[in-house]
Design an enzyme around this catalytic site. Sequence first.
Site, short mmCIF file in Angstrom:
data_model
loop_
_atom_site.label_atom_id
_atom_site.label_comp_id
_atom_site.label_asym_id
_atom_site.label_seq_id
_atom_site.Cartn_x
_atom_site.Cartn_y
_atom_site.Cartn_z
N THR A 198 0.87 -1.18 0.00
CA THR A 198 0.00 0.00 0.00
C THR A 198 0.91 1.23 0.00
O THR A 198 2.13 1.14 0.07
CB THR A 198 -0.87 0.06 1.27
OG1 THR A 198 -0.01 0.35 2.39
CG2 THR A 198 -1.58 -1.25 1.53
N LYS B 54 6.80 3.81 1.27
CA LYS B 54 7.85 4.67 1.86
C LYS B 54 7.45 5.28 3.20
O LYS B 54 8.27 5.95 3.84
CB LYS B 54 8.19 5.82 0.89
CG LYS B 54 8.57 5.33 -0.49
CD LYS B 54 8.47 6.42 -1.54
CE LYS B 54 8.46 5.85 -2.94
NZ LYS B 54 7.13 5.58 -3.48
N ASP C 223 7.07 12.65 -2.96
CA ASP C 223 7.61 11.29 -3.15
C ASP C 223 9.14 11.32 -3.20
O ASP C 223 9.80 10.48 -2.58
CB ASP C 223 7.03 10.71 -4.46
CG ASP C 223 7.59 9.35 -4.76
OD1 ASP C 223 7.24 8.40 -4.03
OD2 ASP C 223 8.40 9.23 -5.70
N LYS D 7 12.04 9.78 -0.56
CA LYS D 7 13.19 8.96 -0.97
C LYS D 7 14.49 9.57 -0.45
O LYS D 7 15.39 8.84 0.00
CB LYS D 7 13.22 8.83 -2.49
CG LYS D 7 12.07 7.93 -3.01
CD LYS D 7 11.90 8.01 -4.50
CE LYS D 7 10.80 7.08 -4.97
NZ LYS D 7 10.32 7.36 -6.31
#
Length: 936
Positions: free
Chosen positions: A669, A693, A792, A796
């Site tokens: 998910t 993440k 996003d 990272k």
Amino acid sequence: MEMAAAAHGVNVKGSSMSPLEVASSSLQRTARTHSWLTPAGRIAHPSFMPKKLRHEDSLRWECRSSENAPKRCSIEVQAAVADLLTQEDKAVVSVPKGETWSVHKFGGTCVGTWERIWNVSGIIADDPSLRKLVVVSAMSKVTDQMYSLLNKAQNKDDSYEADLVEVYEKHREAAMSLLSEGTELDGFLNNLQSDVKNLLAILRAIYIAGHCTESFSDLIVGHGELWSAQMLAASVRKRGLLCKWMDARDVLVVNPTSSNQVDPDFEASEERLEAWYSQNQADTIIVTGFIASTSDNVPTTLKRDGSDFSAAIFAALFRAGQVTIWTDVDGVYSADPRKVSEAVILKTLSYQEAWEMSYFGANVLHPRTIIPVMRYDIPITIRNVFNLSVPGTKISRFTAVDTETPQLGNEPEGCSSVKGFATIDNVALINVEGTGMAGVPGTASTIFGAVKDAGANVVMISQASSEHSVCFAVPEKEAKAVAKTLEAKFQRALAAGRLSKVDIIPNCSILAAVGQRMASTPGVSATLFNALAKANINVRAIAQGCSEYNVTIVVNREDSVKALKAVHSRVYLSKTTMSVGIVGPGLIGGTLLKQLNEQAATLKEEFNIDLRVMGVLGSKTMLLNDRGIDLDSWKHSLKENGEPANIQKFTEHLQSNHSIPNTVIVDCTASAEVATHYHHWITRGIHIITPNKKANSGPLDQYLRLRALQRQSYTHYFYEATVGAGLPIISTLRGLLETGDKIQRIEGIFSGTLSYIFNNFTGDKSFSQIVLEAKASGYTEPDPRDDLSGMDVARKVTILARESGLKLELENVRPDSLVPEPLREGCSTKEFLSRLQEFDADLTKLRAEAEKSNEVLRYVGIVDLREKTGSVKLERYPKSHPFAQLSGSDNIISFTTQRYHKQPLIVRGPGAGAEVTAGGVFSDILRLASYLGAPS
Ligand SMILES: NC(=O)C1=CN([C@@H]2O[C@H](COP(=O)(O)OP(=O)(O)OC[C@H]3O[C@@H](n4cnc5c(N)ncnc54)[C@H](OP(=O)(O)O)[C@@H]3O)[C@@H](O)[C@H]2O)C=CC1
Ligand SMILES: N[C@@H](CC=O)C(=O)O
Ligand code: NA
């Protein structure tokens, strides 16, 4: 000696007959005056003897005189003669073997309805053997019905009449459906009517007398077999086979040995069989199971041993080549499948193993049933009448080389010699202890004499060689009586202190491991006890006889199933069998399930990795299965049979199968809420793999706590796909750090979506159009604003920073957002995507400005270890820059380190998309398997 002369008259030269013809005629001539043994050793009645002998390598018929004199003579047609055979003879030679009888036994459920009887007749017709003997039980429930109406008659309850009419109707209706109108049907119905009329008369007499003798009872209850045998014979004939039925009472002679046991009289039965066969020659014979007669011709039954025993006795009488026991299970399982879902069907068992398994309650033949066939080495196969595709379990003589026992590539020692496991519940241990026992002859005899006096059955005995205690197991319900008798018997010894106590240890179970090859295989016990220790199971007592066919272990009853699963999985499952739970069966989760399905067989066969997806959890529904979900149809099953999603129940379920040693949850998910469960999963020993993440980029303190917990537990947590999808980013970074390199800077294009967008934003398509393309290609987050906002990439960057040892909070990475201000909040993903075009002009302007300077736009992320910062921004690069050379969803990540400081280490390739991402997750699963012991 006349016979020997006849035999040696196989003199081909000068004879117009071929050697086989000479031998055949010798056989025929003497057939009526002598008994002959067939090549398989069966006594051949004259009528059984072939008119024409066939030549096999060595065909040997033995003769004995009618007085069974030990002197035997034989006709031998040796291979040497083969040269002299004519062409015609050779044709005879090639006739397939099949001299011996093939025996089948069908139980009540196999012939429970007319359709099933018809099905059974088909199985008989399909058996290619030349001679077939079929033992059949009564239609299901009929024997019980007969006992019940008999009891009613004895108890003066006249409803027995109505019950008998019901039984009559059942058979009449079956016959009417099964047989066409005509003589077959009429014949059967006449017999049935006449039998029922006689039964009514007998039952009436019993009703009046209020009493029934055993022989009357046996006569009455045996009718079910008479009727089913006749119906089956008629339906076999309907299929075009010549078939006779046999009332076993005309042939089978038995003597009672106890109230519920009889012994077959083979000698008398053989004589009767010959007489019967001379009047009833046929290559297919249907025989009634269960019933027999005494030597005085009184009808009787085989009591509790039933039709299986009938089949075994007839197989011995006919010196059959094989016996097939047809039932409604696929064969003998390695453990009770109701307790161990991974239990497998055993392909072979030795007679002794079958014996042991059946003693321990496995659904195998009763030991007594095996004795007659063992005598002649006749193999028995147990097969499922409702599942002909399964070959079943073959029980035969033990052979030292057995390829059927489990062979685990990565753990050969010990495991491969255990065939199956069984348990007996409801036993108690009795422990007799005292210093006065050592060296006193007769103590054991006194103890077991007392047990016998109490009428108890000893299930297991164990005595340590110090002789200070003897411990044995008895059925729980007999334990008190046994202890009391022992206390009475040893009253003086107890009073004098020579015996200290007689203890009952209640609530025990016996676990037995069975396997003939366990004998002299080192390591078997160690393997079993090791498995029990790992499952935290306490062993109460142990016994192993010198035969070593079984190792018996007593455990607490509450541990019985857990113990069974633990030892079974140790032997039958690989060390790298994993219970896998997939959370989030969306694009990535769904693709992963597809890849797992495609690769499962190879993994199992070549790498001994057995991945069982036991649960799939979506946001609203979930699918659970304790044997492993069928990955061909998971989507359909989730839709049609899914239950409401419940993450606690899902977690419990994955671990409920105690036999699977490892559990892994794969979180596919993008949910922060799901990530909050990692802590709990780790405390339960569940491994975690994820492309999500949220956990690693969430609040720093939570992240640090999670990592600390995970490192001190023995669980693994892999998340390669969180950065660069399937590209080796995390593993490269780890490799550098673990080998002592110092990271200075990590810089690159971390977003597949933004890479794709700017690689394609070259002037011919609008920005919003390319965003839609990126979404359709599966590059974006579920909400593409997570990509366009830079969030996003910021995640990272945070993940890589933390991995490098920097204590970075996500809030400190402030990405340049490409999401137009009015669409940032308060609108759905759908609305956002449809309205994005309204703002295309802003990005078009930015692109044009860059173009003017011969530059391109690129969205980059930077971890600066010297500055201790993370940053994410939209930058312009000259068209000659490596970042400007990318295509598709390429990521490019450069590591500048102490070792790589002149030229950075660069990883480049597609950094988003369903296949590559799921592939990255899959490869983490395999890494886990290899950490857990799979071969690399
Ligand atoms: N796409 C890519 O190229 C890459 C993706 N990833 C990551 O992979 C993950 C999945 O992405 P993707 O497959 O595209 O997303 P999808 O939206 O296609 O799938 C997400 C799935 O998660 C389920 N889900 C959401 N919330 C919950 C919950 N609370 N409990 C159980 N299930 C839930 C959804 O169920 P339902 O449909 O019922 O709502 C859906 O099945 C994301 O974390 C993403 O960042 C990582 C690298 C690359
Ligand atoms: N949406 C992400 C998918 C991988 O993490 C991206 O575009 O890179
Ligand atoms: Na990666």
